[in-house]
Design a protein around this motif. Structure first.
Motif, mmCIF file in Angstrom:
data_model
loop_
_atom_site.group_PDB
_atom_site.id
_atom_site.type_symbol
_atom_site.label_atom_id
_atom_site.label_comp_id
_atom_site.label_asym_id
_atom_site.label_seq_id
_atom_site.Cartn_x
_atom_site.Cartn_y
_atom_site.Cartn_z
ATOM 1 N N PHE A 350 0.862 -1.180 0.000
ATOM 2 C CA PHE A 350 0.000 0.000 0.000
ATOM 3 C C PHE A 350 0.901 1.233 0.000
ATOM 4 C CE2 PHE A 350 -3.131 2.931 2.100
ATOM 5 C CZ PHE A 350 -4.132 2.822 1.150
ATOM 6 N N ALA A 351 0.447 2.334 -0.554
ATOM 7 C CA ALA A 351 1.255 3.554 -0.597
ATOM 8 C C ALA A 351 1.716 3.927 0.806
ATOM 9 C CB ALA A 351 0.451 4.692 -1.214
ATOM 10 N N GLY A 352 2.993 4.283 0.950
ATOM 11 C CA GLY A 352 3.644 4.403 2.244
ATOM 12 C C GLY A 352 3.155 5.498 3.159
ATOM 13 N N PHE A 353 2.289 6.406 2.669
ATOM 14 C CA PHE A 353 1.712 7.370 3.605
ATOM 15 C C PHE A 353 0.451 6.798 4.246
ATOM 16 C CE2 PHE A 353 -0.632 8.020 -0.213
ATOM 17 C CZ PHE A 353 -1.827 8.655 0.084
ATOM 18 N N PHE A 354 0.084 5.590 3.846
ATOM 19 C CA PHE A 354 -1.012 4.818 4.423
ATOM 20 C C PHE A 354 -2.319 5.619 4.504
ATOM 21 C CE2 PHE A 354 2.739 2.523 5.934
ATOM 22 C CZ PHE A 354 2.417 1.264 5.447
ATOM 23 N N GLY A 355 -2.571 6.388 3.457
ATOM 24 C CA GLY A 355 -3.849 7.088 3.338
ATOM 25 C C GLY A 355 -4.015 8.279 4.252
ATOM 26 N N LEU A 356 -2.981 8.622 5.042
ATOM 27 C CA LEU A 356 -3.083 9.752 5.973
ATOM 28 C C LEU A 356 -2.176 10.879 5.483
ATOM 29 C CD1 LEU A 356 -3.025 7.815 9.367
ATOM 30 C CD2 LEU A 356 -5.001 8.890 8.278
ATOM 31 N N THR A 357 -2.765 11.899 4.923
ATOM 32 C CA THR A 357 -1.993 13.038 4.424
ATOM 33 C C THR A 357 -1.715 13.977 5.591
ATOM 34 O OG1 THR A 357 -4.082 14.105 3.804
ATOM 35 C CG2 THR A 357 -2.917 12.882 2.100
ATOM 36 N N ALA A 358 -0.658 13.679 6.328
ATOM 37 C CA ALA A 358 -0.398 14.349 7.594
ATOM 38 C C ALA A 358 0.663 15.436 7.465
ATOM 39 C CB ALA A 358 0.043 13.327 8.645
ATOM 40 N N ALA A 359 0.360 16.604 8.024
ATOM 41 C CA ALA A 359 1.367 17.637 8.256
ATOM 42 C C ALA A 359 1.819 17.452 9.695
ATOM 43 C CB ALA A 359 0.779 19.018 8.033
ATOM 44 N N HIS A 360 3.030 16.946 9.876
ATOM 45 C CA HIS A 360 3.482 16.498 11.193
ATOM 46 C C HIS A 360 4.532 17.432 11.778
ATOM 47 C CE1 HIS A 360 4.469 13.748 14.418
ATOM 48 N NE2 HIS A 360 5.754 13.815 14.092
ATOM 49 N N THR A 361 4.374 17.753 13.053
ATOM 50 C CA THR A 361 5.341 18.586 13.770
ATOM 51 C C THR A 361 6.157 17.703 14.700
ATOM 52 O OG1 THR A 361 3.816 20.464 13.723
ATOM 53 C CG2 THR A 361 5.650 20.576 15.278
ATOM 54 N N PRO A 362 7.462 17.538 14.425
ATOM 55 C CA PRO A 362 8.299 16.697 15.297
ATOM 56 C C PRO A 362 8.517 17.369 16.657
ATOM 57 C CG PRO A 362 9.355 17.139 13.171
ATOM 58 C CD PRO A 362 8.209 18.073 13.295
ATOM 59 N N THR A 363 9.015 16.595 17.585
ATOM 60 C CA THR A 363 9.320 17.120 18.916
ATOM 61 C C THR A 363 10.345 18.252 18.826
ATOM 62 O OG1 THR A 363 8.947 14.928 19.874
ATOM 63 C CG2 THR A 363 10.167 16.504 21.219
ATOM 64 N N GLY A 364 10.028 19.353 19.490
ATOM 65 C CA GLY A 364 10.959 20.470 19.566
ATOM 66 C C GLY A 364 10.994 21.355 18.347
ATOM 67 N N SER A 365 10.084 21.142 17.395
ATOM 68 C CA SER A 365 10.088 21.934 16.167
ATOM 69 C C SER A 365 8.832 22.783 16.074
ATOM 70 C CB SER A 365 10.183 21.015 14.955
ATOM 71 O OG SER A 365 10.075 21.754 13.762
#
Length: 791
Positions: A350-365
């Motif tokens: 399955f496409a590697g984003f697994f259907g979740l188009t996420a804008a992700h904020t890492p720790t400390g960023s």
């Protein structure tokens, strides 16, 4: 200095300028490298038409050297029947031997039409083309800087305006033999469109010459034009626009016009070149021959694929383990290895984003990462759990310390004072003995998704995965990434479906979502009954080391306790699969030995080839795993699980053909372009790279930005490891459904109609029955049969 009125209207001028902008592909920054189809602007043209166009605008080839085709013929991979089929498909009534014999004669290298700078370099000022490139690059590197420079170039007032302020004070052109150049620039209008009109008037260009000339100027800027095109790409995704590339074309046209105005002796040569820019662009016989050879090579690959499929019966018993991996070709090896560990293991693609188009904020960023394909916009936001405020303070201190170490004033003092204390760290890092990266905090939706939205997302994703029944007790959702050291192109080894990042965040978000009781209840109401004892766990497949890490700590205490035995068994299977995958990949990696293995390569500072990435990719299969499981596909095929019998209305198939297939085409064509035209679409050699502006690399200290893949990503030092083939898409679905989808998506259809992608239809019994021939038509697939009879 005055400029007489031009006969070309502003509308005509800007239309030609916009066309040149759209002909350039975007180049994404190093922090989030995304594979880009270098022929994106030519998707509406055939290969021979593109060869003719790029030969004039870039001076590059669009197919492999004739020597490669000759070697394929000698090895029996390109056959006379295959060439006959390709000739018939191209509508060419030529003898097969004409094409076969042409492969033994190397054709002359394409020559781009000359700009005025090129003419000056060929006659009066030998270094002038390089001077034009160097001076524009010197300015644009600062203009595009993404925070690498400690001394900023200043607040931008517009691309053309900023350059004009720089260029009118830059004495280098005058000192290089072009007196009066700055004075000519100072007389230009301050408005970029008016300046372009003045340049076109000085150059005497006709309306017919503008499209090709502007395209030529953009290509002469190399990767800088593509970096500017990226700005427009991002703006368009947000419903906005950006004029950076359009104004770079103005700058380059002004440079040419100024050269001609101050060197009138070039006028006669320019008259000849100007007429060539206005002439129609048509493929030469050599362009047509190369396109036929290319098609014949791809037909050979398709014939090999036709022998690969032999479906096996789907097991009715409950699987012991299910593992969903990215469709990435690197997953094919580890999936096959994992399946050999136990007959009860079932893998999915399955496409590697697994259907979740996420804008992700890492720790400390404070910055979000677009963990999604570049064709899409973020639909959800997430963040890593933990104390973000404390982490940000630590990050700021670390960043300030890093900038102190690098600053022009303090860097030498730092080395003198602190150098000895870094000796141990340098030794550890050089030997790959540094500490392993800590597992980042568990990602969570921020803000939380409403319950109904969670159920909608879960149902949509499971439907798209064709995973709606017979769940295993443990289901692994495995994203992938590549942990490497001292590699400017590290993000290029990450998940192509996750914006140049690893797929771990998406996998962890999905696994947590599918473990929620209210989501399970909602799924049951929609006909997807997930057993109570089924537990989803996220994982990361490190493609450089073929190691699979299970994120068991993400699970609740109750789930961890319930899955203790399953997790222990899964870890054993994953460890064994990694060992098998490494042993399969090791012989192909230069310098890798069984003694030192391949895992340590990724941590070596000197390793230019920590892994091969997606080199070798040749096909994309959309079918149930039962049809591909028996095949030995050598890590060269994208595998997307799909069962058309479960796809009511063929909405899932439509999504696959319009998103993952297009992303895979970008990946495939980037590798293709980096092999056939390395000087234009390749990234050069890592051995001489310098990172500039935090966004790209240069060969040395100046010049054009290098884009595409470094030579070390496609070449082992002796020969290319990637066969320059356009991707073949193999789909197990009714012909009518596929045709209907193509009819409704012009952009996707253009890729197939113009041969940038090839399309075959796979039957349930494992036979390939039909080949798409363009214009929504198909033909029976019988490789070489009819042509052999005709020959």
């Amino acid at each position: 200095m005055t400029h007489t009125a031009t006969l070309i209207s502003v509308d005509t001028l800007t239309a030609a300028q916009a066309g040149a902008v759209q002909a350039i592909p975007p180049a994404f920054p190093l922090s989030a490298t995304v594979a880009v189809n270098p022929f994106l602007g030519q998707a509406g043209h055939s290969l021979p038409d593109t060869a003719a166009l790029l030969g004039k605008t870039a001076g590059c080839a669009t197919t492999a050297p004739r020597s490669w085709f000759a070697a394929e013929i000698a090895a029996g991979r390109i056959t006379k029947p295959g060439v006959a089929e390709a000739l018939a498909a191209a509508g060419l009534d030529w003898p097969v031997d004409k094409v076969i014999s042409a492969a033994s004669r190397q054709r002359p290298a394409p020559q781009a039409l000359p700009t005025v700078a090129d003419l000056a370099g060929a006659s009066e000022a030998p270094g002038w083309p390089a001077q034009a490139e160097a001076r524009i690059a010197a300015w644009v590197a600062g203009h595009f800087d993404q925070g690498q420079a400690l001394w900023a170039a200043g607040a931008p007032s517009g691309t053309y305006a900023d350059w004009l302020a720089f260029a009118t004070t830059d004495m280098t052109p005058d000192l290089a033999g072009l007196p009066g150049f700055r004075a000519w620039l100072k007389a230009l209008p301050s408005d970029p469109t008016e300046a372009l009109l003045a340049a076109v008037n000085t150059l005497g260009l006709t309306e017919a010459a503008l499209p090709l000339y502007f395209h030529r100027l953009a290509m002469s800027l190399g990767g800088w034009a593509q970096a500017a095109r990226y700005r427009l790409w991002q703006a368009e995704l947000a419903g906005q626009t950006d004029t950076t590339l359009a104004e770079l074309i103005v700058i380059r046209a002004v440079w040419d016009a100024g050269t001609l105005a101050t060197r009138p002796a070039l006028a006669a040569q320019w008259d000849t070149a100007r007429a060539a820019f206005a002439a129609p662009v048509t493929p030469s016989e050599d362009d047509l021959i190369d396109a036929v050879l290319q098609d014949a090579a791809e037909r050979s690959t398709q014939a090999d694929l036709a022998q690969a499929f032999a479906p096996v019966a789907k097991a009715e018993a409950r699987p012991a383990l299910q593992a969903a991996f990215c469709i990435d070709v690197r997953s094919e090896v580890i999936r096959r290895a994992l399946e050999t560990c136990d007959p009860g293991i079932e893998t999915l693609g399955f496409a590697g984003f697994f259907g979740l188009t996420a804008a992700h904020t890492p720790t400390g960023s404070c910055n979000s990462e677009a963990r999604l394909p570049v064709l899409l916009t973020a639909g959800v936001t997430s963040k890593a759990s933990g104390d973000h405020d404390a982490a940000r303070i630590t990050t700021r201190v670390t960043r300030a310390w890093g900038r102190f170490r690098q600053a022009a004033v303090s860097s030498f003092a730092f080395v003198e004072a602190a150098g000895p204390f870094y000796a141990g760290k340098l030794v550890r890092d050089t030997l790959g003995l540094g500490k392993a990266d800590a597992i980042p905090g568990k990602p969570v939706f921020d803000p939380p998704l409403p319950e109904e939205a969670q159920i909608d997302a879960a149902a949509t994703i499971l439907n798209a995965m064709s995973l709606k029944s017979n769940f295993a007790p443990l289901v692994v959702i495995a994203g992938h990434g590549s942990h490497v050291n001292n590699n400017a192109h590290a993000s290029a080894l990450q998940c192509g479906a996750c914006g140049g990042y690893g797929g771990d965040v998406n996998a962890r978000l999905l696994a947590d979502l599918l473990n929620q009781p209210h989501v399970r209840a909602g799924l049951a109401a929609r006909g997807i009954a997930v057993p109570e004892d089924t537990i989803f766990v996220a994982a990361l497949h490190d493609t450089a080391q073929d190691a699979i890490t299970l994120y068991a700590d993400d699970l609740s205490e109750a789930h961890r306790a319930a899955a203790t035995a399953s997790l222990a068994q899964a870890r054993q299977w994953c460890a064994e699969a990694g060992r098998l995958a490494r042993s399969e990949r090791q012989p192909s990696l230069p310098g890798a030995t069984e003694r030192d293995g391949i895992a340590a390569r990724a941590q070596s500072w000197a390793e230019t080839r920590p892994e091969w990435g997606l080199a070798g990719c040749k096909a994309f299969v959309v079918a149930p795993r039962t049809q591909t499981a028996p095949a030995q596909l050598d890590g060269r095929v994208f595998l997307h699980s799909y069962d058309w019998a479960q796809d009511e209305g063929f909405g899932v198939l439509e999504l696959i053909l319009t998103a993952p297939v297009v992303v895979a085409s970008w990946i495939s064509l980037q590798y293709y372009g980096s092999v056939v035209a390395p000087e234009v679409f390749g990234g050069g050699s890592k051995q001489v790279h310098n990172v500039t502006g935090g966004m790209g690399v240069l060969d040395g200290g100046t010049g054009a930005l290098r884009i595409g893949l470094p030579i070390q990503s496609v070449h082992d030092g002796g020969s290319f490891v990637h066969d320059p083939l356009r991707l073949t898409i193999v789909v197990n679905a009714p012909q009518e459904a596929i045709t209907d989808i193509l009819a409704r998506h012009d952009g996707v259809r253009a890729l197939f109609d113009n041969g940038w992608l090839k399309l075959l239809r796979l039957e349930a019994d494992g036979t390939i029955s039909e080949r798409y021939t363009g214009d929504l038509t198909w033909e029976a697939f019988a490789p070489g049969a009819e042509a052999a009879q005709a020959a």
